[in-house]
Write a protein that holds these residues in place. Structure first.
Motif, PDB file in Angstrom:
ATOM      1  N   ALA A  53       0.832  -1.207   0.000  1.00 46.90           N
ATOM      2  CA  ALA A  53       0.000   0.000   0.000  1.00 46.90           C
ATOM      3  C   ALA A  53       0.866   1.256   0.000  1.00 46.90           C
ATOM      4  CB  ALA A  53      -0.927   0.005   1.207  1.00 46.90           C
ATOM      5  N   ASN A  54       1.876   1.299   0.840  1.00 46.99           N
ATOM      6  CA  ASN A  54       2.713   2.493   0.942  1.00 46.99           C
ATOM      7  C   ASN A  54       3.622   2.688  -0.264  1.00 46.99           C
ATOM      8  OD1 ASN A  54       1.688   3.472   3.302  1.00 46.99           O
ATOM      9  ND2 ASN A  54       3.408   2.865   4.571  1.00 46.99           N
ATOM     10  N   SER A  55       3.968   1.619  -0.960  1.00 45.57           N
ATOM     11  CA  SER A  55       4.872   1.778  -2.097  1.00 45.57           C
ATOM     12  C   SER A  55       4.206   2.533  -3.251  1.00 45.57           C
ATOM     13  CB  SER A  55       5.399   0.428  -2.573  1.00 45.57           C
ATOM     14  OG  SER A  55       4.356  -0.347  -3.085  1.00 45.57           O
ATOM     15  N   LYS A 160       7.978 -20.575  -7.006  1.00 45.08           N
ATOM     16  CA  LYS A 160       8.250 -19.306  -7.675  1.00 45.08           C
ATOM     17  C   LYS A 160       7.763 -18.172  -6.785  1.00 45.08           C
ATOM     18  CE  LYS A 160       7.780 -21.160 -12.300  1.00 45.08           C
ATOM     19  NZ  LYS A 160       7.016 -21.136 -13.530  1.00 45.08           N
ATOM     20  N   PRO A 161       8.404 -17.007  -6.874  1.00 49.16           N
ATOM     21  CA  PRO A 161       7.938 -15.887  -6.056  1.00 49.16           C
ATOM     22  C   PRO A 161       6.542 -15.433  -6.487  1.00 49.16           C
ATOM     23  CG  PRO A 161       9.741 -15.200  -7.484  1.00 49.16           C
ATOM     24  CD  PRO A 161       9.574 -16.671  -7.664  1.00 49.16           C
ATOM     25  N   SER A 162       5.781 -14.960  -5.540  1.00 49.02           N
ATOM     26  CA  SER A 162       4.414 -14.512  -5.803  1.00 49.02           C
ATOM     27  C   SER A 162       4.394 -13.335  -6.768  1.00 49.02           C
ATOM     28  CB  SER A 162       3.761 -14.102  -4.484  1.00 49.02           C
ATOM     29  OG  SER A 162       2.558 -13.413  -4.724  1.00 49.02           O
ATOM     30  N   LYS A 163       3.572 -13.440  -7.783  1.00 42.84           N
ATOM     31  CA  LYS A 163       3.474 -12.336  -8.744  1.00 42.84           C
ATOM     32  C   LYS A 163       2.837 -11.110  -8.102  1.00 42.84           C
ATOM     33  CE  LYS A 163      -0.948 -13.746 -10.739  1.00 42.84           C
ATOM     34  NZ  LYS A 163      -1.636 -14.176 -11.951  1.00 42.84           N
ATOM     35  N   TRP A 164       2.078 -11.306  -7.030  1.00 44.23           N
ATOM     36  CA  TRP A 164       1.437 -10.183  -6.349  1.00 44.23           C
ATOM     37  C   TRP A 164       2.443  -9.360  -5.561  1.00 44.23           C
ATOM     38  CZ3 TRP A 164      -2.714  -9.724  -8.864  1.00 44.23           C
ATOM     39  CH2 TRP A 164      -3.421 -10.848  -9.281  1.00 44.23           C
ATOM     40  N   TRP A 165       3.579  -9.959  -5.232  1.00 44.56           N
ATOM     41  CA  TRP A 165       4.666  -9.209  -4.600  1.00 44.56           C
ATOM     42  C   TRP A 165       5.639  -8.693  -5.652  1.00 44.56           C
ATOM     43  CZ3 TRP A 165       5.877  -7.604   0.271  1.00 44.56           C
ATOM     44  CH2 TRP A 165       5.009  -8.020   1.283  1.00 44.56           C
ATOM     45  N   MET A 166       5.960  -9.529  -6.623  1.00 41.49           N
ATOM     46  CA  MET A 166       6.967  -9.151  -7.620  1.00 41.49           C
ATOM     47  C   MET A 166       6.492  -8.015  -8.524  1.00 41.49           C
ATOM     48  SD  MET A 166       9.479 -10.878  -6.666  1.00 41.49           S
ATOM     49  CE  MET A 166      10.625 -10.445  -7.944  1.00 41.49           C
ATOM     50  N   ALA A 167       5.187  -7.774  -8.561  1.00 39.93           N
ATOM     51  CA  ALA A 167       4.665  -6.654  -9.348  1.00 39.93           C
ATOM     52  C   ALA A 167       5.169  -5.313  -8.810  1.00 39.93           C
ATOM     53  CB  ALA A 167       3.142  -6.672  -9.337  1.00 39.93           C
ATOM     54  N   PHE A 168       5.648  -5.294  -7.572  1.00 38.21           N
ATOM     55  CA  PHE A 168       6.116  -4.062  -6.946  1.00 38.21           C
ATOM     56  C   PHE A 168       7.627  -3.874  -7.039  1.00 38.21           C
ATOM     57  CE2 PHE A 168       1.995  -4.742  -5.129  1.00 38.21           C
ATOM     58  CZ  PHE A 168       1.473  -3.477  -5.008  1.00 38.21           C
ATOM     59  N   GLN A 169       8.309  -4.724  -7.810  1.00 36.55           N
ATOM     60  CA  GLN A 169       9.769  -4.635  -7.854  1.00 36.55           C
ATOM     61  C   GLN A 169      10.283  -3.373  -8.532  1.00 36.55           C
ATOM     62  OE1 GLN A 169      11.739  -7.659 -10.145  1.00 36.55           O
ATOM     63  NE2 GLN A 169       9.994  -7.828 -11.538  1.00 36.55           N
ATOM     64  N   LYS A 170       9.515  -2.781  -9.410  1.00 38.42           N
ATOM     65  CA  LYS A 170       9.963  -1.564 -10.083  1.00 38.42           C
ATOM     66  C   LYS A 170       9.410  -0.296  -9.431  1.00 38.42           C
ATOM     67  CE  LYS A 170      11.035  -3.281 -14.668  1.00 38.42           C
ATOM     68  NZ  LYS A 170      11.226  -4.628 -14.497  1.00 38.42           N
ATOM     69  N   ARG A 171       8.494  -0.455  -8.507  1.00 39.02           N
ATOM     70  CA  ARG A 171       7.929   0.695  -7.790  1.00 39.02           C
ATOM     71  C   ARG A 171       8.951   1.254  -6.828  1.00 39.02           C
ATOM     72  NH1 ARG A 171       3.721   3.399  -8.600  1.00 39.02           N
ATOM     73  NH2 ARG A 171       1.871   2.395  -9.347  1.00 39.02           N
TER      74      ARG A 171
END
Length: 180
Positions: A53-55, A160-171
């Motif tokens: 949320a904060n990201s 595999k890492p969760s796509k719901w977390w990895m979606a924030f890797q570029k944020r």
């Protein structure tokens, strides 16, 4: 909609290094951090819960010393996700644990150092002993955070890492990075 702040800002008897709280954590890793009650949540759980949320926010009003620790931990999670996402192949849980453990003990800048990206918002530690204490505390917190982050990333059992977390890797929270 404002960003989410730390519930530990009201924790009045917390030690401070500079103007950042030294909060208790639940951990088995050796270090100077005070131990938290195993039944209660700690700053690491709060950081993992508030990260996504904060990201999304570019601005963050600091309301207390625990918010300063929260900011550093959120930025560290961003660096962890970027490290996992930049691997040539999708890392397994064991490989990700090794990567993040190495990242957590690597040398890093603390408030007051020339390379620290948020020096305008943080007071440097008063003495060299305080600076060393802060560095060892942050190393311990980063190690524990890496362990819990990997548990959450690989919780679904697919390897595999969760796509719901990895979606924030570029944020980038506050458009910043710790530069790890």
């Amino acid at each position: 909609m404002p960003a989410y702040h730390s519930a530990f800002n009201e924790f009045s008897d917390a030690m401070q290094a500079g103007n950042m709280s030294i909060l208790p954590i639940r951990t088995k890793i050796r270090g100077p951090a005070p131990l938290a009650d195993p039944e209660q949540g700690d700053i690491i759980d709060e950081t993992l819960d508030l990260f996504r949320a904060n990201s999304l926010f570019r601005n963050f009003e600091i309301k207390g010393p625990a918010d300063r620790l929260l900011i550093i931990l959120i930025l560290y999670i961003s660096d962890c996700l970027a490290k996992i996402g930049s691997a040539r192949t999708v890392p397994t849980q064991i490989e990700a644990s090794k990567m993040l453990n190495t990242l957590s003990v690597d040398n890093f800048a603390i408030p007051g150092d020339a390379g620290f990206p948020l020096n305008a918002h943080y007071a440097p530690p008063q003495s060299r002993a305080d600076a060393e204490y802060l560095r060892t505390y942050l190393t311990q917190v980063r190690q524990e955070l890496a362990i819990r982050l990997v548990e959450r990333l690989y919780a679904d059992g697919t390897g595999k890492p969760s796509k719901w977390w990895m979606a924030f890797q570029k944020r980038r929270f506050m458009n910043r990075s710790l530069g790890s």
